[in-house]
Design an enzyme around this catalytic site. Structure first.
Site, short mmCIF file in Angstrom:
data_model
loop_
_atom_site.label_atom_id
_atom_site.label_comp_id
_atom_site.label_asym_id
_atom_site.label_seq_id
_atom_site.Cartn_x
_atom_site.Cartn_y
_atom_site.Cartn_z
N ARG A 40 0.84 -1.21 0.00
CA ARG A 40 0.00 0.00 0.00
C ARG A 40 0.87 1.25 0.00
O ARG A 40 0.56 2.24 -0.67
CB ARG A 40 -0.95 -0.02 1.19
CG ARG A 40 -2.06 -1.04 1.08
CD ARG A 40 -2.84 -1.18 2.37
NE ARG A 40 -3.56 0.05 2.69
CZ ARG A 40 -4.17 0.27 3.86
NH1 ARG A 40 -4.12 -0.66 4.82
NH2 ARG A 40 -4.81 1.39 4.08
N CYS A 43 -1.46 5.91 9.22
CA CYS A 43 -1.81 4.57 8.73
C CYS A 43 -2.99 4.73 7.79
O CYS A 43 -3.06 5.71 7.04
CB CYS A 43 -2.11 3.62 9.89
SG CYS A 43 -3.48 4.14 10.94
#
Length: 308
Positions: free
Chosen positions: A201, A259
């Site tokens: 990611r 995050c």
């Protein structure tokens, strides 16, 4: 690393006069921001010790829990749902009301856990710290570690707290920050911005689980996936944590954590605290905000800076 470490033992964490008179001053003194199952088992049910289940997602409201645990509902009442971003910190008034409803008193000690190991429990720990409550620790290994050790659980609806608490939130500036502070940190030579998402990611080679977000990362951020500072659901030893943070931090003492939605960023925050860092901040919006095309924030792809 700074000397302004939080106080974890005794009543001093909340100042004089705020301890509960029915609790001996050092009965539930925490050894630090992390406790083991043996530590909790030896004190479970003692006056002034509360256990909060901060599980989220599929584990939220699970049938099995540690005996006496109360739900710290990050997916529900303990997030602000008025805005478009997930898991946003509620305001001080709402936080005060919800924690009083859970029976929290100013002089209590809290242990938080989740049903994964160490995942969303770190978010609950940081939320309490950000709202002025220091006598809180995360259960190492969470519910899986607890049950593996043979300690008791219960099922069914959790019992209502015997009384409302008297806790009052006292928000601390700088523990949760927004996009502007993170943007400034990315160009600050004294600060480092850590991204807790997976390497795929971070690089932009795997799709984001939330629709509409761009792939990639903030220019100048360093990738340290939160799972890499754990082993089998427990935090790695302090020496290993220091090694994990020292390289990417490069001597910088002000650390910011991001995050997907501000949850696993707090796992890195916990790891940094165990490693001895004290000047820590969590980006509450995290990639759910930064990655929105409408934000116009810079995004890059590729490996970038990755902790090894």
């Amino acid at each position: 690393m700074g000397d302004d470490a939080p106080t974890y033992g005794g009543r001093g964490a909340h100042g004089p006069g705020q301890g509960r008179p029915d609790v001996p001053p050092h009965e539930n003194a925490l050894p630090g921001p992390l406790v083991g199952a043996d530590w909790l088992a030896g004190r479970l049910g003692s006056p002034g010790l509360l256990v909060f289940d901060a599980s989220v997602g599929a584990h939220r409201g699970a049938a099995e829990r540690i005996v006496g645990a109360r739900p710290f509902d990050i997916d529900g009442a303990l997030s602000d749902h008025a805005g478009p971003l997930p898991h946003t910190m509620p305001d001080a008034g709402r936080f005060t009301e919800e924690l009083r409803a859970l029976g929290l008193h100013a002089g209590d000690t809290v242990v938080v856990y989740d049903a994964v190991g160490i995942y969303s429990s770190a978010r609950a720990w940081w939320m309490l710290r950000a709202m002025g409550f220091d006598r809180v620790a995360v259960l190492d290994g969470g519910l899986p570690g607890w049950t593996a050790a043979g300690f008791p659980t219960e099922s069914g609806a959790p019992a209502a707290p015997p009384e409302r608490g008297d806790f009052t939130a006292g928000p601390r500036a700088g523990l949760f920050v927004g996009a502007a502070e993170v943007a400034a940190a990315l160009s600050d030579p004294a600060s480092a911005v850590f991204d807790a998402r997976s390497r795929e990611r971070f690089r932009g080679t795997a799709p984001e689980p939330r629709p509409g977000l761009r792939g990639g990362h903030m220019p100048g951020a360093v990738n340290l996936p939160f799972g890499e500072i754990q082993h089998e659901g427990r935090m790695r030893p302090a020496a290993e944590l220091r090694s994990a943070f020292a390289g990417p931090a490069q001597g910088r003492e002000r650390l910011f954590f991001s995050c997907g939605s501000g949850v696993t960023a707090c796992v890195l925050t916990l790891g940094a605290a165990l490693a001895g860092y004290r000047d820590l901040a969590v980006y509450d919006g995290s990639w759910s905000e930064w990655g929105l095309p409408s934000q116009g924030r810079p995004v890059v792809t590729g490996p970038g800076a990755e902790a090894r």
